[in-house]
Design an enzyme around this catalytic site. Structure first.
Site, short mmCIF file in Angstrom:
data_model
loop_
_atom_site.label_atom_id
_atom_site.label_comp_id
_atom_site.label_asym_id
_atom_site.label_seq_id
_atom_site.Cartn_x
_atom_site.Cartn_y
_atom_site.Cartn_z
N SER A 132 0.70 -1.05 -0.02
CA SER A 132 0.10 -0.09 0.04
C SER A 132 0.77 1.13 0.12
CB SER A 132 -0.92 -0.09 1.39
OG SER A 132 -1.57 1.08 1.20
N LYS A 186 -4.69 -6.94 3.39
CA LYS A 186 -4.51 -5.68 2.63
C LYS A 186 -6.04 -5.44 2.26
CE LYS A 186 -3.14 -2.40 -0.33
NZ LYS A 186 -3.77 -2.38 -1.45
N HIS A 189 -7.74 -3.69 4.66
CA HIS A 189 -7.05 -2.31 4.64
C HIS A 189 -7.93 -1.54 3.55
CE1 HIS A 189 -4.50 0.38 2.29
NE2 HIS A 189 -3.80 0.72 3.49
N ASN A 190 -8.00 -1.85 2.54
CA ASN A 190 -8.96 -1.32 1.44
C ASN A 190 -10.43 -0.86 1.86
OD1 ASN A 190 -6.27 -1.48 0.16
ND2 ASN A 190 -7.37 -1.97 -1.95
N GLU A 193 -10.15 1.86 3.75
CA GLU A 193 -9.61 2.81 3.22
C GLU A 193 -11.11 3.51 2.42
OE1 GLU A 193 -6.49 2.21 0.26
OE2 GLU A 193 -7.93 2.72 -1.36
C1 6PG Z 1 -3.32 1.06 -1.68
C2 6PG Z 1 -4.57 1.27 -2.42
C3 6PG Z 1 -4.43 0.86 -3.55
C4 6PG Z 1 -5.35 1.12 -4.69
C5 6PG Z 1 -6.75 0.78 -4.19
C6 6PG Z 1 -7.79 1.65 -5.06
O1 6PG Z 1 -3.23 0.85 -0.52
O2 6PG Z 1 -2.34 1.71 -2.11
O3 6PG Z 1 -5.46 0.77 -1.71
O4 6PG Z 1 -4.42 -0.56 -3.54
O5 6PG Z 1 -5.38 2.71 -4.85
O6 6PG Z 1 -7.01 -0.47 -4.71
O7 6PG Z 1 -8.90 1.05 -4.97
P1 6PG Z 1 -10.39 1.33 -5.98
O8 6PG Z 1 -9.82 1.58 -7.33
O9 6PG Z 1 -10.98 0.24 -5.72
O10 6PG Z 1 -10.84 2.72 -5.23
#
Ligand code: 6PG
Length: 470
Positions: A132, A186, A189-190, A193
Site C-alpha cells: 500500500s 490488505k 485495509h482497502n 480505506e
Molecule cells: C493502496 C490502495 C491501492 C489502490 C486501491 C484503489 O493501498 O495503495 O488501496 O491498492 O489505490 O486499490 O482502489 P479502488 O480503485 O477500488 O478505489
C-alpha cells in the site's frame, strides 16, 4: 557489481508501481533485475536506475530467471486476476524447488490460497503481499503486508524491511501469517480505506451544502485537522485537493470533477467476506454502496427535481467545524473498529493467527490509511490482544463518550438538511446498536416464529419455544 553477478531481487511487471518498487530496492543496496515484455518499460527502468548501478532489466524470461540469486526472490506487480496466473504459468518451467514468488497486487485471497497450494506441490513458496501507498509509496517506502511460508519469509525480510516505510524507525512490514493472510489484511485495509474516504466526503458535503464553506476555507480547516487527532494521509491530501486550482478556468479543480466514483473491487470483497463471516462492517458496506449510488447519476438527476432538499438550520462556523471534526473522528474510529473486528474473526476462521497490534503497527506509515490514530490502536491491542472491539478499549471509550454529543448533532444536521451520511450516520447506528444490551430483535424473532414457526428463545428460561400466534 559485475554484470554477471546474479541479482538479489527480481521484479516482474515494470509499470509505474513495479518500476518504483524495484528502484526503491536498488536504492537500498540490493542488486535488482526487472522483467517486462514491453521493451520501452525495460529501457525506462534501466535509464531511471542507471545511477544506482544495481538495476538491470530484460524482456527475456529465461535471462531474467537465470540472472537471479538462489533461492530466487521474484515479485510480481501485475494486475490482479488472470495476469497473475498467466505470469506464474510462464514462470513455472524456469523455477526450482525453494524459489519464492511474491504477488504484490490486490489479489483475491482465495486466488492466493489456490496459487499457494498449487505452487507448493512444486516446492515453490508463494506469497501474497499487499503493498500500500500507491506509486509514491512504492518509490519512497510502502507498507507491505506479506503472508506465506514463515521459513521462506527469512529470505524476503531483509529486502522488505529495507524498502518499507518506517515509523519511529520500525519498518512498516511484518510476516502476517500463512497462506493468504497478507492479501486478506490488505483487502480489509482497502475496505477501511473506502470508509475513511467516504466519511471525509460526507463531512465535506455537510460543510459545503449546509455550512456554505468554500474550498479555500475547507483547505484551511482540513489542514488544521491534520495537526490534531485526525492527522492522516487522507485528511492531508484532502486539504491539498481543496486548494488545487482548475487548470481550465477559475476556481478549484474539485468543483469540476464528475461525482461518479469508480472501484476495482477490494472494498466490495471486504463486505462480501464480512457477510460470510457474520461480522458487521456497515461503514465499509455503506462506502461501497455510495460508490454504486454515485454511478447512478442519470437516475439521481431524474429524482432531484421531485424531492428538493429541505433547509437545515444554519450553525455558526466554529460550532459546525467542531461538530464535523468530532463526527469525522468518530467515523474513523468506527471504520478501524469494524475492520479490526473482521480481521479477528478471519484469523480464527481461516487460521491466519493474526497479531492485530502488529497489523496496526505496520499501518502507521506508508499506507493509504496511515493515521495518528493507529498509534492508539496499536496500544489498545498491545494492552489486550483479545480486545473484542475497539469501542471497549478504555482510551477509545473515553474519547467516544466525549465526542458523542457533537456527533449526534452533526448527524441531525445532515438528516434535517437532506444530506446523505451513510458512513457517519451508519457508524452512529452501529455504535448505538453495539452499546445496547437489549435490541428490538426480540420482535424479529416473534415475527419469524409467527409466519414460519422458526422458534425463539426466552430471556427467562432455557429451551426453544414456538407459539401458535393468534
Ligand atoms: C493502496 C490502495 C491501492 C489502490 C486501491 C484503489 O493501498 O495503495 O488501496 O491498492 O489505490 O486499490 O482502489 P479502488 O480503485 O477500488 O478505489
Amino acid at each position: 557489481m559485475s554484470t554477471s553477478d546474479p541479482s538479489v531481487f527480481g521484479l516482474i511487471g515494470l509499470g509505474v508501481m513495479g518500476r518504483n518498487f524495484i528502484l526503491n530496492v536498488a536504492e537500498k543496496g540490493f542488486s535488482a533485475l526487472g522483467y517486462d515484455l514491453d521493451p520501452e518499460k525495460v529501457a525506462a527502468l534501466e535509464e531511471a536506475g542507471a545511477q544506482t548501478g544495481r538495476v538491470k532489466a530484460t524482456t527475456d524470461l529465461a535471462t531474467f530467471v537465470s540472472g537471479l540469486e538462489r533461492p530466487r526472490r521474484i515479485m510480481l506487480l501485475v494486475p490482479a486476476g488472470n495476469p497473475v496466473d498467466a505470469v506464474i504459468e510462464s514462470l513455472l518451467p524456469h523455477l526450482e524447488k525453494g524459489d519464492i514468488v511474491v504477488d504484490g497486487g490486490n489479489s483475491h485471497y482465495r486466488d492466493t490460497d489456490r496459487r499457494e497450494a498449487s505452487l507448493a506441490t512444486a516446492g515453490i513458496h508463494f506469497f501474497g503481499a499487499g503493498v500500500s501507498g500507491g506509486a509514491e509509496g512504492a518509490r519512497r517506502g510502502p507498507s507491505i503486508m506479506p503472508g506465506g511460508s514463515r521459513d521462506a519469509y527469512a529470505y524476503l525480510k531483509p529486502v522488505f524491511e529495507a524498502v518499507a516505510a518506517r515509523y519511529d524507525d520500525t519498518p512498516c512490514v511484518a510476516y502476517l501469517g500463512a497462506k493468504s493472510a497478507g492479501n486478506y489484511v490488505k483487502m480489509v485495509h482497502n475496505g477501511i480505506e473506502y470508509a475513511l474516504m467516504q466519511a471525509i466526503a460526507e463531512v465535506y458535503d455537510v460543510l459545503r451544502r449546509a455550512g456554505k464553506w468554500d474550498n479555500p476555507s475547507l483547505a484551511r480547516l482540513f489542514d488544521t485537522w491534520n495537526q490534531g487527532r485526525l492527522q492522516s494521509f487522507l485528511v492531508e491530501i484532502t486539504a491539498e485537493i481543496f486548494a488545487q486550482p482548475d487548470p481550465y478556468g477559475t476556481g478549484e479543480l474539485l468543483d469540476h470533477i464528475l461525482d461518479k466514483a469508480k472501484q476495482k473491487g477490494t472494498g466490495k470483497w471486504t463486505s462480501q467476506d464480512a457477510l460470510d463471516l457474520g461480522i458487521p462492517v456497515p461503514a465499509l458496506d455503506a462506502s461501497v454502496s455510495m460508490r454504486q449510488i454515485s454511478a447512478l447519476k442519470a437516475l439521481r438527476e431524474k429524482a432531484e427535481p421531485l424531492f428538493p432538499a429541505p433547509e437545515g438550520s444554519v450553525l455558526e462556523a466554529d460550532t459546525l467545524a467542531a461538530e464535523a471534526e468530532a463526527a469525522l473522528y468518530f467515523a474513523f474510529v468506527m471504520a478501524y473498529a469494524q475492520g479490526m473486528h473482521l480481521l479477528a474473526e478471519a484469523s480464527e476462521t481461516y487460521g491466519y493467527e493474526l497479531d492485530l497490534a502488529e497489523i496496526a503497527t505496520i499501518w502507521r506509515a506508508g499506507c493509504i490509511i496511515r493515521a495518528g490514530l493507529l498509534a492508539s490502536i496499536t496500544e489498545a491491542y498491545r494492552e489486550n490482544a483479545d480486545l473484542e472491539n475497539l469501542i471497549l478499549a478504555p482510551g477509545f471509550a473515553r474519547d467516544l463518550r466525549e465526542s458523542l454529543p457533537r456527533v449526534r448533532s452533526f448527524v441531525s444536521l445532515g438528516v434535517q438538511s437532506g444530506i446523505p451520511l451513510s458512513v457517519i450516520g451508519g457508524s452512529l447506528s452501529y455504535f448505538d446498536a453495539m452499546r445496547s444490551g437489549r435490541l428490538p430483535l426480540n420482535l424479529v424473532q416473534a415475527q419469524r416464529d409467527f409466519f414460519g414457526a422458526h422458534t425463539y428463545e426466552r430471556t427467562d428460561r432455557d429451551g426453544t419455544f414456538h407459539t401458535e400466534w393468534q
